[in-house]
Design a protein around this motif. Structure first.
Motif, short mmCIF file in Angstrom:
data_model
loop_
_atom_site.label_atom_id
_atom_site.label_comp_id
_atom_site.label_asym_id
_atom_site.label_seq_id
_atom_site.Cartn_x
_atom_site.Cartn_y
_atom_site.Cartn_z
N ASN A 466 77.05 28.79 31.72
CA ASN A 466 76.39 28.85 33.03
C ASN A 466 74.90 29.11 32.83
N ASP A 467 74.07 28.61 33.73
CA ASP A 467 72.62 28.84 33.63
C ASP A 467 72.17 29.76 34.76
N PHE A 468 71.95 31.02 34.42
CA PHE A 468 71.35 31.96 35.36
C PHE A 468 70.05 32.50 34.78
N SER A 469 69.30 31.62 34.11
CA SER A 469 67.99 32.00 33.61
C SER A 469 67.01 32.06 34.78
N TRP A 470 65.80 32.55 34.49
CA TRP A 470 64.80 32.70 35.54
C TRP A 470 64.15 31.39 35.95
N ASN A 471 64.38 30.31 35.20
CA ASN A 471 63.68 29.05 35.50
C ASN A 471 63.95 28.58 36.92
N ARG A 472 65.22 28.57 37.30
CA ARG A 472 65.58 28.10 38.65
C ARG A 472 65.07 29.06 39.71
N SER A 473 65.26 30.35 39.49
CA SER A 473 64.84 31.34 40.48
C SER A 473 63.33 31.35 40.65
N ALA A 474 62.60 31.21 39.56
CA ALA A 474 61.14 31.19 39.64
C ALA A 474 60.65 30.00 40.45
N ALA A 475 61.29 28.86 40.29
CA ALA A 475 60.92 27.68 41.08
C ALA A 475 61.15 27.93 42.57
N GLU A 476 62.23 28.65 42.90
CA GLU A 476 62.48 28.98 44.31
C GLU A 476 61.44 29.96 44.83
N TYR A 477 61.00 30.90 44.00
CA TYR A 477 59.95 31.82 44.43
C TYR A 477 58.63 31.09 44.67
N LEU A 478 58.35 30.08 43.88
CA LEU A 478 57.13 29.29 44.12
C LEU A 478 57.16 28.64 45.50
N GLU A 479 58.33 28.22 45.93
CA GLU A 479 58.45 27.64 47.27
C GLU A 479 58.19 28.71 48.33
N LEU A 480 58.66 29.94 48.11
CA LEU A 480 58.37 31.02 49.05
C LEU A 480 56.87 31.32 49.08
N TYR A 481 56.23 31.31 47.92
CA TYR A 481 54.79 31.54 47.89
C TYR A 481 54.06 30.47 48.70
N ASP A 482 54.51 29.24 48.58
CA ASP A 482 53.89 28.16 49.37
C ASP A 482 54.06 28.41 50.87
N LEU A 483 55.23 28.91 51.25
CA LEU A 483 55.45 29.22 52.67
C LEU A 483 54.50 30.32 53.13
N ALA A 484 54.31 31.34 52.30
CA ALA A 484 53.38 32.41 52.66
C ALA A 484 51.96 31.90 52.78
N ILE A 485 51.57 31.04 51.84
CA ILE A 485 50.22 30.47 51.88
C ILE A 485 50.03 29.62 53.12
N SER A 486 51.07 28.89 53.51
CA SER A 486 50.95 28.02 54.67
C SER A 486 50.68 28.80 55.94
N LYS A 487 51.00 30.10 55.97
CA LYS A 487 50.71 30.92 57.15
C LYS A 487 49.22 30.95 57.43
N TYR A 488 48.42 31.14 56.37
CA TYR A 488 46.99 31.21 56.65
C TYR A 488 46.31 29.85 56.63
N THR A 489 46.90 28.85 55.95
CA THR A 489 46.28 27.51 56.00
C THR A 489 46.44 26.91 57.39
N ARG A 490 47.40 27.43 58.16
CA ARG A 490 47.54 26.99 59.55
C ARG A 490 46.77 27.89 60.50
N GLY A 491 45.90 28.75 59.94
CA GLY A 491 45.10 29.63 60.79
C GLY A 491 45.80 30.90 61.18
N HIS A 492 46.86 31.25 60.47
CA HIS A 492 47.66 32.43 60.83
C HIS A 492 46.84 33.72 60.72
N ARG A 493 46.05 33.84 59.63
CA ARG A 493 45.36 35.11 59.41
C ARG A 493 43.96 34.91 58.85
#
Length: 495
Positions: A466-493
Motif C-alpha cells: 500500500n502507498d501511504f507516503s506523503w507524496n499523495r497527501s502533500a499534493a492534496e495540501y498544495l490544492e488547499l493552499y491554492d484555495l487559500a490563495i484564491s481567497k485574496y486573489t478574488r479580493g477577499h482580504r
C-alpha cells in the motif's frame, strides 16, 4: 486548480520531529514540509524553542508588547533535510521562537500560562516574517497553539500593513479534543479588543478559544481524514464546534496523513532486529522472536498482537480491558508500549502481573522499541473511540503487521476490512464501540492467521505494498493552499 509557480509555505506548530514530540502532530510537521520541498516548493517550519533544543544559530531578536510589557523574541534557525526525487538533499529551514520567560522550562504543555505562552508565539510568528523579509503565500497553522494566527492576520495585520495582505491561511485540526479555551482576560493580554468576544468570533461558552480563532478565521480549514471531517460536524464528535463546522462545511476538507517512507522502511530501518521487504517477509519472524526475547516472553511461533499508544480513554483501552481475559485464553501474546493516564498504566501493569508469560509491557516512550513492535508483531490493535487520522495503522501496514481497528476517522479511511469470500482487504475493522464486537474481530484475524497461512501472507504482503507516503497527501495540501490563495486573489482580504 494548481498554480503555475512554486509556493512559499510557512508551517506552524507546537511540536516537530526530530526536535520535540508528544503525538502525531510532530510527525506531520516533520514530514509534510520535506515532501513539499521535494516537490519544488519553498517550505519552512516554525515552532517554539523549548528547553533541550539546541544546535541552532541566532537570526534576530526584537521586542513584542504583551500584557502591558515588552518581551524579547529571539529567532533561532536550524534545518531538516529533504531527499529529492532526482537524488540529493535540500535543506528545509526550521525557525524557533525563543523567549526565556515562556519557553525555557521543563515540559512543553500544561503550564499555568499556556494561553499567554502560545499567544506570544502566534504574535511572534507574524512579527518575524517582516523582520526576516519572508512573505509566504500561505501560513499553514496546526492545532490550537497556532489558532490565533489566522485571527490576528485577518483582523490586525492585513488591515494595516500591505506586507500581510496577500498571505492565505490553512488551519488544520489534528484533534478537536484539545481546544485551547481560556479565560477572556487572555484577549486583553494579547491586545485583542472586547468587540471580538462574541459567538461569531472568539467567544466559546464563556471562554476565549484559540481553536475557534483558527476555525472562524482560517481561509481554509481541514482535518486529517475525510471521515473525521464528517464526524466533527456531528454532536457526538464536534465537542461544541459542530454548528460552526457545518456552517463552514464548504471550506472544510479532510486529508489523510502520510508517513515518511524513508524513516519507516523495514528494508533499511536500523532500529529493528532484521531488515526485510515484501519479497523477504519470512525474515519478519526473526523480528518476532527477538521481540519476544526483549519483552521476556516465551520464544515460540504464536500470534503476537502489538499496541503502541498513548494510554488514554480515546484509544479504546476500556473495551480492551473488558475482553483481555477472554482474548488471552487463546495461545497468543500481547505486547504493549505506551504512557499516559495513571489509571491505564496501572491497569496494564495489573494485567502483566496476571499474565506474565503472555503480556509484554513497557510503560513510557521508547522509539526504538516501538519500531521493534511494529516489525515483530503479527497484528496491531487500534480500537479507538475516535481517531482523527492515526499513524500506527499506516506504520504497521508498512512493516507487514495487520491492523485491527475500529472504523472511525482516519482508521475508516485507510483500513479496508478483510472479506473472506473475496479475499480482499488490508486489515480487520469493526464499527460498533463494543467489547464483544472487538473480540469477534480479533478472533476473525486469529482464524485467518492460523487456518489460512497463504491468505495471511498475501494480506501481509499487500499491506506492505500500500502507498501511504506523503507524496499523495502533500499534493492534496498544495490544492488547499491554492484555495487559500484564491481567497485574496478574488479580493477577499486585500488591504
Amino acid at each position: 486548480m494548481m498554480l503555475d509557480r512554486n509556493l512559499k509555505v510557512l508551517l506552524v506548530g507546537a511540536e516537530v520531529v526530530p526536535f520535540v514530540k508528544t503525538g502525531g502532530l510532530a510527525d506531520v510537521m516533520g514530514s509534510l514540509p520535506k515532501a513539499l520541498t521535494a516537490m519544488g516548493n519553498d517550505a519552512r517550519i516554525i515552532l517554539p524553542r523549548y528547553q533541550g533544543i539546541d544546535n541552532f544559530s541566532t537570526v534576530i531578536d526584537f521586542p513584542i508588547n504583551i500584557g502591558g510589557r515588552k518581551e524579547t523574541c529571539i529567532v533561532r534557525q536550524s534545518h531538516v533535510e529533504a531527499k529529492l526525487p532526482e537524488g540529493g538533499i535540500k535543506r528545509v529551514p526550521v525557525y524557533f521562537i525563543d523567549n526565556y520567560h515562556y519557553f525555557d522550562r521543563e515540559g512543553i504543555y500544561c503550564h499555568f500560562d499556556d494561553a499567554e505562552r502560545f499567544g506570544f508565539f502566534d504574535i511572534a510568528v507574524l512579527e518575524m516574517l517582516k523582520q526576516i523579509s519572508f512573505q509566504p503565500d500561505v501560513i499553514h497553522c496546526n492545532d490550537w497553539q497556532s489558532g490565533m494566527i489566522p485571527f490576528l492576520l485577518r483582523e490586525k495585520y492585513s488591515r494595516h500593513d500591505p506586507f500581510y495582505s496577500r498571505i492565505g491561511t490553512v488551519f488544520t485540526v489534528h484533534n478537536l479534543l484539545y481546544q485551547g479555551n481560556y479565560s477572556p482576560e487572555i484577549m486583553n493580554i494579547l491586545g485583542i479588543g472586547d468587540e471580538y468576544f462574541n459567538p461569531n468570533s472568539l467567544e466559546f461558552f464563556g471562554q476565549a478559544s484559540f481553536m475557534k480563532g483558527g476555525l472562524v478565521y482560517g481561509d481554509v480549514i481541514n482535518t486529517v481524514s475525510k471521515k473525521y471531517a464528517q464526524e466533527i460536524q456531528t454532536p457526538e464528535y464536534g465537542l461544541g464546534f459542530e454548528g460552526l463546522l457545518r456552517k463552514r462545511s464548504q471550506d472544510l476538507h479532510g486529508i489523510v496523513n502520510g508517513i515518511d517512507y524513508h524513516e519507516f522502511n523495514p528494508e533499511t530501518d536500523p532500529r529493528i532486529f532484521k531488515t526485510y521487504n515484501s519479497r523477504s517477509v519470512k525474515d519478519k519472524y526473526e523480528n518476532k522472536y527477538s521481540l519476544q526475547k526483549e519483552m521476556d516472553l516465551p520464544v515460540k511461533d504464536v500470534p503476537v498482537i502489538g499496541l503502541v499508544s498513548r494510554l488514554v480513554e480515546q484509544k479504546g483501552l476500556n473495551p480492551i480491558s473488558e475482553i483481555i481475559d477472554e482474548m488471552l485464553k487463546e495461545d497468543i501474546q500481547f505486547v504493549v508500549l505506551g504512557e499516559g493516564d495513571k489509571y491505564y498504566e496501572e491497569m496494564f501493569a495489573g494485567f502483566k502481573d496476571r499474565y506474565p508469560h503472555k503480556i509484554g509491557l513497557y510503560i513510557g516512550y521508547n522509539g526504538i522499541l516501538a519500531q521493534r513492535i511494529y516489525a515483530g508483531s503479527d497484528m496491531f490493535l487500534m480500537p479507538s473511540k475516535f481517531e482523527p487520522c492515526g499513524l500506527g495503522q499506516l506504520i504497521s501496514l508498512r512493516y507487514g503487521t495487520v491492523p485491527i481497528v475500529r472504523a472511525t476517522g482516519g482508521l475508516a479511511d485507510t483500513i479496508v476490512d478483510y472479506d473472506m469470500k473475496k479475499d480482499l482487504g488490508n486489515g480487520f475493522s469493526f464499527e460498533a464501540y463494543d467489547p464483544a464486537i472487538l473480540l469477534e474481530t480479533v478472533n476473525r484475524a486469529l482464524r485467518l492467521y492460523r487456518d489460512y497461512p497463504d491468505r495471511w501472507r498475501k494480506l501481509v504482503v499487500s499491506g506492505m505494498e500500500n502507498d501511504f507516503s506523503w507524496n499523495r497527501s502533500a499534493a492534496e495540501y498544495l490544492e488547499l493552499y491554492d484555495l487559500a490563495i484564491s481567497k485574496y486573489t478574488r479580493g477577499h482580504r486585500i488591504a
